[in-house]
Write an enzyme that holds these catalytic residues in place. Structure first.
Site, PDB file in Angstrom:
ATOM      1  CG  HIS A 136      -3.323  -1.457  -7.218  1.00  0.00           C
ATOM      2  ND1 HIS A 136      -3.789  -0.729  -6.149  1.00  0.00           N
ATOM      3  CD2 HIS A 136      -3.336  -2.749  -6.804  1.00  0.00           C
ATOM      4  CE1 HIS A 136      -4.074  -1.548  -5.150  1.00  0.00           C
ATOM      5  NE2 HIS A 136      -3.797  -2.781  -5.528  1.00  0.00           N
ATOM      6  NE  ARG A 156      -4.249  -1.476   0.021  1.00  0.00           N
ATOM      7  CZ  ARG A 156      -4.379  -2.509  -0.806  1.00  0.00           C
ATOM      8  NH1 ARG A 156      -3.408  -2.812  -1.660  1.00  0.00           N
ATOM      9  NH2 ARG A 156      -5.488  -3.232  -0.807  1.00  0.00           N
TER      10      ARG A 156
HETATM   11  N1  LIG Z   1      -0.726  -4.586  -5.135  1.00  0.00           N
HETATM   12  C1  LIG Z   1      -1.564  -5.581  -5.160  1.00  0.00           C
HETATM   13  O1  LIG Z   1      -2.014  -5.975  -6.242  1.00  0.00           O
HETATM   14  C2  LIG Z   1      -1.951  -6.268  -3.880  1.00  0.00           C
HETATM   15  C3  LIG Z   1      -2.670  -7.486  -3.953  1.00  0.00           C
HETATM   16  C4  LIG Z   1      -2.988  -8.131  -2.774  1.00  0.00           C
HETATM   17  C5  LIG Z   1      -2.603  -7.596  -1.536  1.00  0.00           C
HETATM   18  N2  LIG Z   1      -1.909  -6.434  -1.484  1.00  0.00           N
HETATM   19  C6  LIG Z   1      -1.472  -5.880  -0.193  1.00  0.00           C
HETATM   20  O2  LIG Z   1      -0.645  -6.840   0.476  1.00  0.00           O
HETATM   21  C7  LIG Z   1      -0.937  -6.807   1.866  1.00  0.00           C
HETATM   22  C8  LIG Z   1      -0.486  -8.081   2.550  1.00  0.00           C
HETATM   23  O3  LIG Z   1      -1.381  -9.140   2.224  1.00  0.00           O
HETATM   24  P1  LIG Z   1      -1.371 -10.546   2.989  1.00  0.00           P
HETATM   25  O4  LIG Z   1      -2.496 -11.339   2.468  1.00  0.00           O
HETATM   26  O5  LIG Z   1      -0.008 -11.140   2.952  1.00  0.00           O
HETATM   27  O6  LIG Z   1      -1.665 -10.057   4.477  1.00  0.00           O
HETATM   28  P2  LIG Z   1      -1.555 -10.912   5.821  1.00  0.00           P
HETATM   29  O7  LIG Z   1      -1.623 -12.381   5.534  1.00  0.00           O
HETATM   30  O8  LIG Z   1      -2.551 -10.321   6.764  1.00  0.00           O
HETATM   31  O9  LIG Z   1      -0.077 -10.630   6.341  1.00  0.00           O
HETATM   32  C9  LIG Z   1       0.291  -9.416   6.874  1.00  0.00           C
HETATM   33  C10 LIG Z   1       1.697  -9.551   7.443  1.00  0.00           C
HETATM   34  O10 LIG Z   1       2.103  -8.242   7.910  1.00  0.00           O
HETATM   35  C11 LIG Z   1       2.527  -8.363   9.258  1.00  0.00           C
HETATM   36  N3  LIG Z   1       2.227  -7.148  10.009  1.00  0.00           N
HETATM   37  C12 LIG Z   1       1.034  -6.527  10.187  1.00  0.00           C
HETATM   38  N4  LIG Z   1       1.172  -5.449  10.979  1.00  0.00           N
HETATM   39  C13 LIG Z   1       2.486  -5.393  11.315  1.00  0.00           C
HETATM   40  C14 LIG Z   1       3.248  -4.540  12.142  1.00  0.00           C
HETATM   41  N5  LIG Z   1       2.689  -3.501  12.780  1.00  0.00           N
HETATM   42  N6  LIG Z   1       4.570  -4.778  12.282  1.00  0.00           N
HETATM   43  C15 LIG Z   1       5.152  -5.842  11.660  1.00  0.00           C
HETATM   44  N7  LIG Z   1       4.470  -6.708  10.872  1.00  0.00           N
HETATM   45  C16 LIG Z   1       3.163  -6.475  10.699  1.00  0.00           C
HETATM   46  C17 LIG Z   1       1.732  -9.530   9.823  1.00  0.00           C
HETATM   47  O11 LIG Z   1       2.356  -9.993  10.999  1.00  0.00           O
HETATM   48  P3  LIG Z   1       1.801 -11.294  11.789  1.00  0.00           P
HETATM   49  O12 LIG Z   1       2.167 -12.457  10.907  1.00  0.00           O
HETATM   50  O13 LIG Z   1       2.548 -11.281  13.057  1.00  0.00           O
HETATM   51  O14 LIG Z   1       0.326 -11.097  11.930  1.00  0.00           O
HETATM   52  C18 LIG Z   1       1.766 -10.500   8.629  1.00  0.00           C
HETATM   53  O15 LIG Z   1       2.973 -11.207   8.630  1.00  0.00           O
HETATM   54  C19 LIG Z   1      -2.443  -6.558   1.891  1.00  0.00           C
HETATM   55  O16 LIG Z   1      -2.844  -5.999   3.133  1.00  0.00           O
HETATM   56  C20 LIG Z   1      -2.646  -5.592   0.750  1.00  0.00           C
HETATM   57  O17 LIG Z   1      -2.544  -4.272   1.209  1.00  0.00           O
HETATM   58  C21 LIG Z   1      -1.589  -5.764  -2.628  1.00  0.00           C
END
Ligand SMILES: NC(=O)c1ccc[n+]([C@@H]2O[C@H](COP(=O)([O-])OP(=O)(O)OC[C@H]3O[C@@H](n4cnc5c(N)ncnc54)[C@H](OP(=O)(O)O)[C@@H]3O)[C@@H](O)[C@H]2O)c1
Length: 309
Positions: free
Chosen positions: A272, A224
């Site tokens: 994006h 993001r």
């Molecule tokens: N550009 C695109 O096309 C696209 C597509 C899909 C997603 N995205 C983005 O990618 C992001 C990640 O997706 P995901 O499915 O992998 O999410 P996820 O499974 O919820 O994983 C989030 C990770 O971030 C860590 N995290 C959250 N808050 C944190 C903090 N304050 N300090 C350190 N680590 C932190 C979490 O830690 P824990 O493991 O300890 O909970 C987890 O490891 C989405 O939220 C979205 O914004 C972008």
């Protein structure tokens, strides 16, 4: 009959209408999927933010809201949404992100730009190091970050990862917490952001934290835009401390034509497209979650309202 409201916009309706109906039937559900149910009769809401739908108040009997998006920062802050909320973890979405991240990591690791755009026909052999001698840091080790870490580790990169809670992943040096952030930034020659946008992660990369990266580091941000302070990044690119930034997400999308990222020689803008929820694989996840809820089982991928992801 379980009534499912598809509230993710008419364009997605065209993609999902058929495949989601099939997935619901395959899950053994007697379901009526529509864009137009009477609010009080709706059991589940399949949702992605769209201009036509932002008030969940009339859906008094809805048992859950199922997001088609992985990033839920715009949904979790909706005060009318009081029902349980799930986010999307989808094999197609993960695969797409792994391809985007490994592709751009390899591009920067190999220094491919110098050969792809070489109008002066410069013959300057510059052999890149092996992946085993390059550290890639990944901020966020969730569904997407962990999959990218595994793929990069399989290519022999030295992979480090950072998450909120401590992880243990094969082939990945795992860090957590504020001290862990300093440690991982200090060694990440290529830094990949795969964090959700929350109150705790907004503006994580500002002037001071960007300075912790090694001289000449590269940043990939397919997470993001608001994780990074745009002005601070431009300043570090101008000074050469950051060699390149490949950015897929922005504070304002589409990225305004006069934004300095467009003109900067060391910024790659992708619109994006890093990865998208795929209707065929995501429909199975939605159907499985409704099946679980109807069977009284806990939902997969629930959003924790307190942490915001
Ligand atoms: N550009 C695109 O096309 C696209 C597509 C899909 C997603 N995205 C983005 O990618 C992001 C990640 O997706 P995901 O499915 O992998 O999410 P996820 O499974 O919820 O994983 C989030 C990770 O971030 C860590 N995290 C959250 N808050 C944190 C903090 N304050 N300090 C350190 N680590 C932190 C979490 O830690 P824990 O493991 O300890 O909970 C987890 O490891 C989405 O939220 C979205 O914004 C972008």
């Amino acid at each position: 009959m379980t009534k499912i409201l598809f509230a993710a916009g008419w364009q997605r309706w065209k993609q999902y209408k058929h495949v989601l109906s099939l997935a619901l039937a395959k899950a053994g559900l007697q379901a009526e999927l529509s864009q137009h149910h009477a609010p009080e009769e709706v059991d589940y809401i399949v949702y992605a933010p769209n201009p036509q739908f932002s008030d969940f108040t009339p859906y008094t009997n809805a048992k859950a809201v199922l997001s088609l998006w992985a990033g839920v920062e715009d949904i979790v802050t909706n005060k009318t949404l009081t029902q349980p909320l799930t986010r999307m973890v989808d094999a197609g979405l993960t695969e797409g992100m792994v391809e985007y991240v490994t592709g751009h990591v390899l591009r920067h690791h190999l220094g491919s730009d110098a050969q792809i755009v070489n109008p002066a026909r410069v013959w300057e052999p510059k052999v890149p190091p092996l992946a085993r001698d390059r550290t890639v840091g990944i901020l966020g080790l969730g569904a997407l970050g962990a999959a990218c870490a595994a793929a990069l580790s399989a290519l022999n990169f030295r992979v480090a990862g950072w998450s909120r809670t401590q992880k243990s992943l094969p082939g990945v040096t795992c860090f957590s917490g504020p001290d862990g952030l300093t440690d991982i930034l200090g060694q990440s020659e290529i830094l990949v952001l795969l964090l959700p946008l929350t109150a705790a992660t907004e503006n994580l990369l500002i002037a001071e934290t960007l300075m912790l990266l090694p001289q000449g580091a590269v940043i990939l941000n397919p997470a993001r835009g608001a994780l990074i302070d745009d002005d601070a990044l431009v300043a570090r690119l101008d000074s050469g401390h950051i060699a390149h930034a490949t950015l897929d997400v922005f504070r304002q999308e589409p990225l305004p034509p006069d934004h300095p990222f467009w003109a900067h020689p060391n910024v790659t803008v992708t619109p994006h497209i890093a990865s998208e929820t795929r209707a065929d694989t995501a429909s199975g996840i939605i159907a499985e979650n409704i099946r679980r809820a109807e069977a009284g089982k806990p939902l997969l991928y629930p959003v924790d309202r307190k942490s915001g992801y």
